[in-house]
Design a protein around this motif. Structure first.
Motif, short mmCIF file in Angstrom:
data_model
loop_
_atom_site.label_atom_id
_atom_site.label_comp_id
_atom_site.label_asym_id
_atom_site.label_seq_id
_atom_site.Cartn_x
_atom_site.Cartn_y
_atom_site.Cartn_z
N LYS A 120 -45.73 -14.35 15.89
CA LYS A 120 -46.25 -13.09 16.44
C LYS A 120 -45.12 -12.10 16.61
N GLU A 121 -45.41 -10.85 16.27
CA GLU A 121 -44.39 -9.82 16.33
C GLU A 121 -44.03 -9.50 17.77
N VAL A 122 -42.74 -9.40 18.03
CA VAL A 122 -42.24 -9.12 19.38
C VAL A 122 -41.24 -7.97 19.31
N GLU A 123 -40.95 -7.40 20.47
CA GLU A 123 -39.99 -6.30 20.54
C GLU A 123 -38.55 -6.80 20.55
N SER A 124 -38.29 -7.95 21.19
CA SER A 124 -36.93 -8.47 21.29
C SER A 124 -36.96 -9.98 21.50
N VAL A 125 -35.86 -10.62 21.15
CA VAL A 125 -35.68 -12.06 21.37
C VAL A 125 -34.29 -12.25 21.95
N ALA A 126 -34.20 -12.95 23.10
CA ALA A 126 -32.93 -13.12 23.79
C ALA A 126 -32.24 -14.40 23.37
N ALA A 127 -30.99 -14.54 23.80
CA ALA A 127 -30.18 -15.72 23.47
C ALA A 127 -30.89 -17.00 23.88
N GLY A 128 -30.84 -17.99 23.00
CA GLY A 128 -31.44 -19.28 23.27
C GLY A 128 -32.78 -19.49 22.62
N ASP A 129 -33.48 -18.42 22.25
CA ASP A 129 -34.81 -18.56 21.68
C ASP A 129 -34.73 -18.52 20.16
N LEU A 130 -35.79 -19.04 19.51
CA LEU A 130 -35.89 -19.04 18.06
C LEU A 130 -36.69 -17.83 17.60
N CYS A 131 -36.37 -17.33 16.42
CA CYS A 131 -37.12 -16.18 15.90
C CYS A 131 -37.06 -16.17 14.38
N ALA A 132 -37.93 -15.36 13.79
CA ALA A 132 -37.95 -15.13 12.34
C ALA A 132 -37.81 -13.63 12.11
N ILE A 133 -37.04 -13.25 11.07
CA ILE A 133 -36.69 -11.85 10.85
C ILE A 133 -36.95 -11.49 9.40
N THR A 134 -37.55 -10.34 9.17
CA THR A 134 -37.75 -9.83 7.81
C THR A 134 -36.87 -8.59 7.59
N GLY A 135 -36.71 -8.21 6.33
CA GLY A 135 -36.02 -6.98 6.00
C GLY A 135 -34.53 -7.09 5.81
N LEU A 136 -33.97 -8.33 5.77
CA LEU A 136 -32.51 -8.48 5.68
C LEU A 136 -32.05 -8.95 4.32
N GLU A 137 -32.91 -8.88 3.30
CA GLU A 137 -32.51 -9.36 1.98
C GLU A 137 -31.36 -8.53 1.42
N PRO A 138 -30.44 -9.17 0.67
CA PRO A 138 -30.36 -10.61 0.38
C PRO A 138 -29.80 -11.37 1.57
N ILE A 139 -30.38 -12.51 1.88
CA ILE A 139 -29.94 -13.35 3.00
C ILE A 139 -30.03 -14.80 2.59
N GLU A 140 -29.08 -15.63 3.03
CA GLU A 140 -29.02 -17.03 2.66
C GLU A 140 -28.88 -17.89 3.90
N ILE A 141 -29.14 -19.19 3.76
CA ILE A 141 -28.93 -20.13 4.85
C ILE A 141 -27.43 -20.19 5.16
N GLY A 142 -27.09 -20.15 6.44
CA GLY A 142 -25.70 -20.17 6.87
C GLY A 142 -25.14 -18.80 7.16
N ASP A 143 -25.84 -17.71 6.75
CA ASP A 143 -25.37 -16.36 7.04
C ASP A 143 -25.45 -16.07 8.53
N THR A 144 -24.55 -15.21 9.01
CA THR A 144 -24.52 -14.82 10.42
C THR A 144 -25.07 -13.40 10.57
N ILE A 145 -25.98 -13.21 11.51
CA ILE A 145 -26.52 -11.89 11.85
C ILE A 145 -25.89 -11.50 13.17
N SER A 146 -25.22 -10.34 13.19
CA SER A 146 -24.47 -9.97 14.40
C SER A 146 -24.60 -8.48 14.71
N ASP A 147 -24.11 -8.13 15.87
CA ASP A 147 -24.05 -6.74 16.31
C ASP A 147 -23.08 -5.97 15.42
N LEU A 148 -23.25 -4.66 15.33
CA LEU A 148 -22.39 -3.84 14.48
C LEU A 148 -20.94 -3.86 14.93
N THR A 149 -20.69 -4.18 16.21
CA THR A 149 -19.32 -4.21 16.72
C THR A 149 -18.65 -5.55 16.53
#
Length: 626
Positions: free
Chosen positions: A283-312
């Motif tokens: 189900k679509e949510v506004e935010s997910v905090a540390a510790g929880d699991l989530c699924a994300i679309t729109g980040l292609e190309p993306i592979e297993i093992g890639d890190t998603i991080s803050d711009l800083t």
């Protein structure tokens, strides 16, 4: 559109991976936990499970046909404790076969604790040790669930002691040795902390999870965003879907993020949909905090093992360590006479693209160039690991030929070494000598033997070269009248132990193309055992049976009975059609020798010689002999 999931606070979340040996009941337990959470009715689960199978997380056709888990999957169940607090338990179901250990390794990073399922009769098995070792490396404290305690031959207290001994043997931290124990029957849907106090639900298991699995660390919510992709899904509408656990910070819908690949290169992208888990749904949510699991679309190309991080953020998370493959084989285009009759994908380009696609999600697989441009060297964890890949490709419309599987040798401290496996055999006591003789010829060393008086079986543990496992299953079943139970898992590398026996007999090879006739097969049945039936199409160079002696024999199986006006017509069709040996894909892979191939098409699996023409084979043999 539902934009909220309850509960959302970190102390109300539990991330649990369920690990065990094959057939100890992981997926059955997850199904019962989902049912008793109240989110689904029995009819809903039966519909989702696809009818008679009854296990909704075994979602693809191969899993349902074989009754095993191949891919790791996760779901979330809601639970209200006895104190009235509401929790969300994120469950991660993992495979039990050693060949799919890569699936276990990559998803354990999402968990904060583990449920270690152990069969109440079998006790700890080879894969139990493997998955437990991986969970200890992640610092995950186990909750031991002794499953199938309703079996008449169960021995739950002994099994608990064996798990304790295993943890001591593996140098587990001292606090892990005081593990909580739950006795359960996943099939019947109940669990209890004391066998003298019966239960009618899984509530004691849920309460143990809430009490002993730590919630995510709350302080990490305030830091910069960092999460690692541990699984991938795909949708025709939104493309790739990255799945993982938020390690630090909070991820938000439409947020701009940096994506680091395995080489450390980064690219700025924008989060599309942000999905949380609720039961089997996302189900679509506004935010997910540390510790929880989530699924994300729109980040292609993306592979297993890639890190998603803050711009800083400038430091990606360390890559998930994956054990190296132990077996490799050659994939090549199908160049046989029947090529192109059934398949849609025939060229080396299409074969290479499909293998590249598999590499994106199958982290334990390796693909390299072969001896020629039309060949690829594919490495994996074991025969079943590569067999599942070939079976999936066959069902997708690919035609290909596969060479003999070979173990991957390494030079360790200047010594040529080979992969060694732990082999566990449970067999009747009367078959013990036959098993010992069979494995002794294959350079196996006996390490442990126990008699289980309740069942009349003997439990044998060996270390054995991985190459000696090729073709062992059928010979083991023959030696024990089909009563042996055999499991194995990778241990490590040791110096090469010496030669092992190869296939003791030769094969029968067709010398003409055409349709096999009952008349010709009947005349050749004393020459060996056939893999084909009357009416099957064969071609020159195809392996159509097993010779009864050493050495290959070329035969004609397409010859028909010559009809004349002398013989009575009624005697022409009196040929005896005897049973043939059924050869599955994995059996064929174990059976072939270095000069043979397995030809795989959407509807057929054939054996053939690498050189189809007999004169070519003879010329090559003369050159090899000098």
């Amino acid at each position: 559109m539902n934009m909220t999931l309850t509960p959302t606070t970190a102390h109300q979340i539990r991330n649990v991976a369920i690990i065990a040996h094959v057939d100890h009941g992981k997926t059955t337990l997850v199904d019962k936990m989902m049912l008793q959470s109240g989110q689904y009715r029995n009819e809903d689960l039966a519909k989702l499970a696809g009818g008679q199978h009854g296990l909704i997380l075994d979602s693809n056709d191969l899993e349902r046909e074989r009754g095993i888990t191949i891919l790791s999957k996760n779901c979330a169940v809601r639970y209200t404790s006895t104190s009235g607090d509401s929790y969300r338990v994120n469950l991660i179901d993992t495979p039990g076969h050693a060949d799919f250990g890569g699936e276990v390794e990559r998803v354990l990073g999402m968990a904060s604790g583990t449920l270690l399922l152990v069969d109440a009769y079998e006790g700890p098995m080879p894969q139990t040790r493997f998955v437990l070792e991986k969970s200890l490396l992640h610092g995950l404290r186990p909750i031991v669930v002794v499953n199938k305690v309703d079996r008449p031959d169960s021995r739950p207290q002994e099994v608990v002691n064996e798990v304790f001994d295993l943890l001591v043997e593996m140098d587990a931290p001292e606090e892990f040795l005081d593990f909580p124990v739950v006795f359960a029957s996943a099939r019947e849907g109940w669990a209890t902390l004391d066998l003298n106090e019966p239960s009618d639900s899984l509530r004691p298991l849920f309460e143990t999870i809430i009490e002993h699995v730590p919630p995510p660390e709350v302080g990490l919510e305030d830091g910069p965003l960092r999460m690692q992709v541990t699984s991938l899904d795909y949708s025709d509408y939104v493309g790739r879907i990255a799945i993982g656990r938020v390690r630090e910070g909070t991820i938000k819908r439409r947020q701009r993020v940096l994506v680091f690949d395995r080489q450390g290169n980064s690219a700025e992208r924008q989060v599309g949909q942000l999905l949380g888990f609720d039961g089997l749904d996302r189900k679509e949510v506004e935010s997910v905090a540390a510790g929880d699991l989530c699924a994300i679309t729109g980040l292609e190309p993306i592979e297993i093992g890639d890190t998603i991080s803050d711009l800083t953020c400038t430091d990606p998370l360390p890559a998930v360590p994956i054990d190296e493959p132990t077996l490799h084989m050659t994939f090549r285009v199908n160049d046989g006479p029947f090529s192109g009759r059934e398949g849609k994908f025939l060229t080396s380009r299409q074969l290479g693209e499909r293998l590249d696609k598999e590499l994106r999600s199958n982290v334990a697989l390796r693909v390299g160039p072969g001896p020629s441009q039309e060949q690829f060297c594919v490495s994996g964890r074991g025969l079943m690991h590569l067999g599942i890949l070939i079976e999936n490709m066959r069902r997708e419309g690919f035609e290909l030929c596969v060479g003999k599987p070979e173990v991957i040798l390494r030079d360790i401290d200047g010594v040529r070494s080979e992969p060694i496996e732990q082999l566990v055999v449970d067999c009747p006591e009367r078959c013990q000598n036959a098993v010992m003789a069979l494995l002794g010829d294959r350079r196996a060393n006996l390490t442990k033997m126990t008699h289980r008086e309740s069942s009349g079986f003997v439990h044998l543990e060996f270390t054995i070269p991985a190459r000696s496992l090729m073709g062992l299953k059928n010979r083991m079943l023959n030696a024990t009248q089909g009563e042996a139970i055999m499991h194995h898992t990778f241990l490590g590398y040791e110096p090469i132990r010496g030669a092992t026996p190869s296939r003791p007999v030769g094969v029968l090879i067709a010398n003409e193309s055409g349709m096999a006739t009952a008349y010709s097969l009947d005349a050749l049945y004393d020459r060996g055992e056939f893999f084909i039936r009357p009416g099957d199409q064969v071609y020159e160079g195809q392996v159509i049976g097993e010779h009864c002696r050493v050495g290959d024999l070329v035969v004609n199986v397409v010859r028909g009975k010559k009809l004349t006006n002398v013989r009575a017509a009624g005697k022409d069709d009196n040929s005896q059609v005897r049973p043939v040996r059924a050869m599955s894909l994995e059996t064929c892979l174990e059976y072939i020798e270095e000069d043979e191939l397995v030809e795989v098409t959407p509807s057929m699996v054939r054996l053939r010689k690498m050189m189809l023409i007999e004169a070519d084979r003879r010329r090559a043999a003369r050159q090899a002999n000098g």
